[in-house]
Design a protein around this motif. Structure first.
Motif, PDB file in Angstrom:
ATOM      1  N   LEU A 272     -15.140  -7.542  38.570  1.00 28.70           N
ATOM      2  CA  LEU A 272     -14.975  -6.092  38.547  1.00 28.70           C
ATOM      3  C   LEU A 272     -14.035  -5.689  39.673  1.00 28.70           C
ATOM      4  N   VAL A 274     -13.066  -3.120  42.426  1.00 30.49           N
ATOM      5  CA  VAL A 274     -13.774  -2.091  43.190  1.00 30.49           C
ATOM      6  C   VAL A 274     -12.819  -1.564  44.255  1.00 30.49           C
ATOM      7  N   SER A 288     -20.552   0.047  41.383  1.00 30.16           N
ATOM      8  CA  SER A 288     -20.203  -0.164  39.976  1.00 30.16           C
ATOM      9  C   SER A 288     -21.265   0.395  39.038  1.00 30.16           C
TER      10      SER A 288
END
Length: 303
Positions: A272, A274, A288
């Motif tokens: 992910l 970020v 998240s």
């Protein structure tokens, strides 16, 4: 021509809708037998199986990626494309109503619906014009897989060793687990191509093709911090710094393990992006999910 044809189809479907009646929508997670015993109409069950399931496969999962690849900017001769077999979802809807005795149609409507059914059985996409009709051959190959958590056999395009759709003239469409991708993602993903790709979903899919560990090593990402994942006991969170020049913006990469088990019994690793200000993997994971680090740490198990 296509505009007039669209008007005729609209009138046909409006007339058929008047014969089938208004349908009560339902969530599709129940079997047709279950919905009838729970007070849902038989019409609702037929709609889910004969129309919604076909639409999910033909319209959403097959036609959409093919159109993105083969017709990225234009429609047909006058802006409208007709889809042959990929129009079967709405044709089957009315056809099944008549076959099971839930509706009867006037003779003219039966004839017109029959013409559309014949087109769905015999042709690919087509474009009518004044004195001219262009009709495309159907694909010579099409590779699919079951859609996850489907209830009525819905499919999506997928092939990981070649085109998911191929035509006799060599035109091809590459799709991985329902996601349309450029051919290089399937045939030769590299770190260099990944960094040149601006589409986030394509980039993510390409990274998953070579593996997050391989990508991190070859891209030379620097580890910022590691922490036990409180939302996924037994797994770790890894936070990496991603230089601006690689992804075009300052971000960090959080590598985590999926909290849910895949159909093959494994837990998939995923990455992910970020915000770059995070130094704590737990805080990044909480962000998240829209949670503070303290609230994320209290999760029993995330999904």
């Amino acid at each position: 021509m296509s505009t007039r044809l669209a008007s005729l189809v609209r009138d046909l479907r409006s007339g058929l809708d008047a014969r089938t009646g208004h349908l009560r929508s339902w969530d599709g997670s129940r079997t047709p037998l279950a919905v009838t015993t729970e007070g849902w109409s038989v019409r609702g069950a037929v709609d889910a199986v004969a129309r919604a399931a076909l639409r999910a496969t033909l319209h959403n999962s097959v036609r959409a990626p093919m159109r993105t690849e083969l017709m990225p900017t234009s429609g047909g001769i006058d802006g409208i494309t007709w889809y042959g077999q990929h129009d079967a979802h709405w044709i089957a809807h009315y056809d099944v109503y008549a076959r099971v005795g839930l509706a009867t149609y006037p003779g003219e409507a039966v004839e017109r619906l029959g013409l559309w059914a014949e087109l769905a059985r015999t042709t690919g996409w087509w474009w009518p014009g004044e004195g001219l009709c262009v009709m495309a051959e159907r694909p010579t190959e099409m590779h699919t897989e079951p859609q996850p958590n489907s209830d009525h056999g819905e499919l999506r395009l997928h092939r990981d060793d070649g085109p998911a759709v191929r035509f006799a003239d060599g035109a091809a469409v590459h799709v991985l687990h329902g996601a349309h991708v450029p051919s290089w993602v399937v045939t030769g993903p590299t770190v260099e191509r990944i960094h040149a790709e601006r589409n986030v979903e394509v980039r993510r899919t390409a990274i998953e093709r070579i593996g997050w560990g391989v990508y991190i090593d070859q891209a030379g990402l620097q580890l910022v911090a590691t922490a036990d994942d409180p939302g996924n006991p037994g797994s770790e969170l890894h936070l990496y710094d991603v230089p601006r020049e690689l992804w075009g913006r300052p971000v960090r990469l959080l590598l985590a393990v999926n909290g849910s088990v895949e159909p093959d019994g494994r837990r998939r690793r995923y990455g992910l992006s970020v915000p770059a200000h995070f130094d704590d993997p737990v805080a990044a994971a909480g962000w998240s999910y829209g949670l503070s680090p303290e609230h994320y740490a209290q999760l029993v198990r995330r999904t």
